[in-house]
Design a protein around this motif. Sequence first.
Motif, PDB file in Angstrom:
ATOM      1  N   LEU A 244      -8.394  -0.084 -13.647  1.00 55.71           N
ATOM      2  CA  LEU A 244      -8.521   0.515 -12.471  1.00 55.71           C
ATOM      3  C   LEU A 244      -7.029   0.766 -11.798  1.00 55.71           C
ATOM      4  N   SER A 245      -6.095  -0.052 -12.147  1.00 52.76           N
ATOM      5  CA  SER A 245      -5.032   0.327 -11.430  1.00 52.76           C
ATOM      6  C   SER A 245      -4.155   1.513 -11.953  1.00 52.76           C
ATOM      7  N   THR A 248      -6.324   4.716 -10.426  1.00 48.70           N
ATOM      8  CA  THR A 248      -5.973   5.125  -9.281  1.00 48.70           C
ATOM      9  C   THR A 248      -4.448   5.353  -8.896  1.00 48.70           C
ATOM     10  N   VAL A 265      -4.374  12.454 -12.056  1.00 51.39           N
ATOM     11  CA  VAL A 265      -3.768  11.398 -11.474  1.00 51.39           C
ATOM     12  C   VAL A 265      -2.123  11.190 -11.503  1.00 51.39           C
ATOM     13  N   LYS A 273      -4.511  11.248  -4.542  1.00 49.74           N
ATOM     14  CA  LYS A 273      -4.774  10.452  -3.331  1.00 49.74           C
ATOM     15  C   LYS A 273      -5.337  10.804  -2.250  1.00 49.74           C
ATOM     16  N   THR A 276      -9.119   9.909  -3.223  1.00 46.80           N
ATOM     17  CA  THR A 276      -9.498   8.763  -3.800  1.00 46.80           C
ATOM     18  C   THR A 276      -9.334   7.640  -2.800  1.00 46.80           C
ATOM     19  N   VAL A 278      -8.871   3.416  -2.719  1.00 47.14           N
ATOM     20  CA  VAL A 278      -8.741   2.121  -3.376  1.00 47.14           C
ATOM     21  C   VAL A 278      -8.793   1.198  -2.865  1.00 47.14           C
ATOM     22  N   VAL A 355     -12.688   3.700  -5.705  1.00 46.24           N
ATOM     23  CA  VAL A 355     -12.545   2.825  -6.864  1.00 46.24           C
ATOM     24  C   VAL A 355     -11.928   1.413  -6.045  1.00 46.24           C
TER      25      VAL A 355
END
Length: 450
Positions: A244-245, A248, A265, A273, A276, A278, A355
């Motif tokens: 997930l890191s 994002t 991304v 960004k 998204t 996060v 996310v």
Amino acid sequence: MLEPTAPAQPGEPEAATIVEPVAEPATASVVAPESKPESVPEAAPAPEAAPERAPVAVPVPESAPEPESAPEPESAPEPAEAAEPAPRGEDGSNPAVARVVTAAVAGAAASAAQPPAAERAVAEPVTPDPVLAAPLPAPAAPAAADDDRPADEDRVVADDRAVGAERGVAVIPVTSPKTAPRKKRTLRVARPAPPADAPRVLTIEGLVKRYGDTTAVDGITLDVRAGSFYGIVGPNGAGKTTTLSMVTGLLRPDGGAVHIHGVDVWKQPHAAKRITGVLPDRLRLFDRLTGSELLYYSGSLRGLDHATVLERSADLAAAFGLEDALDRLVADYSAGMTKKIALACAMIHSPRVLVLDEPFESVDPVSAANLTDILERYVGGGGTVLLSSHGMDLIERVCDSAAIIVGGRVLAAGTLDEVRGGQTLEDRFVELAGGRKAAEGMEWLHSFSD
Ligand SMILES: Nc1ncnc2c1ncn2[C@@H]1O[C@H](COP(=O)(O)OP(=O)(O)OP(=O)(O)O)[C@@H](O)[C@H]1O
């Protein structure tokens, strides 16, 4: 055999029920654990040095070249510096989030009186444990005729209950795991998965991350379709957070690529960004700010104007039940409150995709139900959620699709029913994760130090 019930109304969870376990588990989307690919596509150049885990939890300035190295400021940052109007829909925002927040605010007061998520009708009603739910019989009552327990076990239970009755306490028998009949559960899906031809809003292709000799993520490929509520599960150290890191933009991959709504991304970080939201693991917020300051910072960082930030901050605070905490330092928040303010910060710019790494961790049941409502409305309004969780019941209640990750690789992915293959998600997870470990060789644990 899969027997979906009548289709759900739009915006309502579907009560499609698996009446009987499927005879043959769906295998099309399941990868056998031993089928390890020999090579992993390398779609992105490897960095020169493996970066540390993403350190920040607040939105990263879109102008920041390397979010992984973003330092934590000594003092409150200047929101205006990174402010850049972010184009949105007609009114500059994702209508899904606007609807979610409005609806959430309207229902916030009522939600406090709601039962926990597990008890609400939108989800599968939790089948009470037959042992715990059954009324206690008279102390000397014999066990039911169809009980599998051995006779001497029945006697012990009856004796215990007799003692309990004498002392005025209820004694609940603990059934031996060896003899306990397997609890049958009706499998449901909370919502229908998006159709197979729904656009893919999040594509993860061959992600790889290594830390020295450790391959944390070993070629993960996933597709998340528009309007999906997608859950990632896996044992500790499986690579969920690392994945997930990288998804994002908080951790640079050694290989692979991630696209969100067609935006790369890692090649177009600013555009990615904007769309998204996060919630990273290991929250490291600017906790010397108050809750309202942190929300203001997050909104300003995403290009929202003063009035919009204030309006959305108030809505989010009400939705998450943080109104009374807005003037306190985030450093003084409890773990659950910190999680909620971080979630509010993730949503304030009305992103198209959320996310969320373990969003329900440390969150109390009422707040979890409230958060579930907020996310369900967000998805119902066209948003997409990708989250990780260790809560199998929760994933089954809210998600339409899931992936099981073990050892940095996807062992099963698809709709909830495809992944479960006729079992509960927990059973399928345990099966793929290598089964339960017996605590043998731990006799010392019963020796008690005193
Ligand atoms: N910064 C780091 N340096 C070295 N190894 C790391 C680092 N971050 C993660 N790892 C390793 O990568 C693997 C995957 O870790 P990750 O945190 O992604 O797992 P996870 O599935 O999120 O686990 P959990 O459920 O416990 O949160 C683990 O073996 C972990 O030790």
